[in-house]
Design a protein around this motif. Structure first.
Motif, PDB file in Angstrom:
ATOM      1  N   SER A 187      14.391   0.560 -25.260  1.00 32.60           N
ATOM      2  CA  SER A 187      14.810   0.229 -26.644  1.00 32.60           C
ATOM      3  C   SER A 187      15.107  -1.257 -26.479  1.00 32.60           C
ATOM      4  N   GLN A 206       7.129   4.461 -29.479  1.00 38.44           N
ATOM      5  CA  GLN A 206       7.695   3.285 -29.985  1.00 38.44           C
ATOM      6  C   GLN A 206       8.059   3.148 -31.561  1.00 38.44           C
ATOM      7  N   ASP A 207       7.133   3.962 -32.168  1.00 39.72           N
ATOM      8  CA  ASP A 207       7.605   4.030 -33.701  1.00 39.72           C
ATOM      9  C   ASP A 207       8.967   4.714 -33.825  1.00 39.72           C
ATOM     10  N   ARG A 248      11.755   2.468 -32.398  1.00 38.38           N
ATOM     11  CA  ARG A 248      12.251   1.276 -33.512  1.00 38.38           C
ATOM     12  C   ARG A 248      12.981   1.838 -34.716  1.00 38.38           C
ATOM     13  N   GLU A 307      16.686   2.542 -33.254  1.00 35.32           N
ATOM     14  CA  GLU A 307      17.018   1.215 -33.327  1.00 35.32           C
ATOM     15  C   GLU A 307      17.731   0.657 -34.773  1.00 35.32           C
ATOM     16  N   HIS A 308      16.374   0.738 -35.804  1.00 29.82           N
ATOM     17  CA  HIS A 308      16.977   0.285 -37.094  1.00 29.82           C
ATOM     18  C   HIS A 308      18.240   1.043 -37.504  1.00 29.82           C
TER      19      HIS A 308
END
Length: 212
Positions: free
Chosen positions: A2, A115-116, A119, A122-123
């Motif tokens: 990440s 990866q989706d 993300r 992380e957001h």
């Protein structure tokens, strides 16, 4: 990996009755440096929920017993600040869209790419950290406001609406020198280094404050 590591106290809560998906998601997140707590039901998540909990929630829409949507509504009722992302099947998208309108951060359809999901996590953690920081700042501003004398608060209110020292003196029936003394004390007590910072802090705490 990440792009943004979580803060040490942030936990990604995975709430899903599907054991295989729950375990694989937890493994993937832990492999990318996140601290994960897996829950097989909404009830088991609620048992450990505390006011000071930080992180985010990955929540399956459909679960036996209390559904994901019902859990989301319960979190809102409790004013829980954890960002929520719904994990949905194709047929659940309309429900997830409805949840977005009620304050959920996002939803992701199964099957989803690693990866989706990273993300999104992380957001969410960045959003939670920023929101928590804002709440702490607002609490500190409120604490400092409570320390002002009545006269200092009157001066502050007039500063916020853009009055100059002479105008404040006229409104309150005091000398300009006295206004200057009160103004300096207000700045000191509020911990503000500039007029702009003072106004910004007050307006963020009291959205109804008018700045002319």
């Amino acid at each position: 990996m990440s792009g943004l590591p979580a803060a040490p106290d942030q936990i990604v809560h995975v709430v899903d009755d599907d054991e295989a998906l729950r375990d694989s998601l937890a493994w993937m997140l832990e492999a990318n440096g996140y601290t994960v707590a897996a829950h097989a039901s909404a009830d088991s998540f609620l048992v450990g929920l505390t006011d000071g909990m930080t992180g985010c929630v990955l929540l399956d829409v459909r679960m036996p017993g209390m559904s994901g949507l019902e859990l989301f509504e319960e979190l809102q009722r409790r004013r829980c600040g954890l960002p929520v992302v719904f994990i949905t099947g194709h047929g659940d998208v309309p429900m997830a869209v409805s949840a977005l309108k009620q304050g959920a951060v996002d939803f992701i359809e199964k099957p989803f790419g690693e990866q989706d999901m990273l993300r999104l996590v992380e957001h969410c953690l960045k959003l939670e950290s920023e929101t928590r920081g804002k709440r702490q700042q607002e609490a500190e501003t409120a604490r400092r406001l409570a320390q002002l004398t009545q006269r200092e608060r009157e001066v502050l209110d007039l500063i916020i609406v853009g009055k100059l020292n002479k105008q404040i003196a006229d409104v309150l029936g005091i000398s300009i020198k006295t206004v200057e003394v009160h103004r300096a004390r207000v700045m000191e007590k509020m911990g503000a280094h500039s007029l702009a910072e003072l106004v910004q802090n007050i307006v963020s705490l009291e959205p109804g404050a008018v700045v002319r």
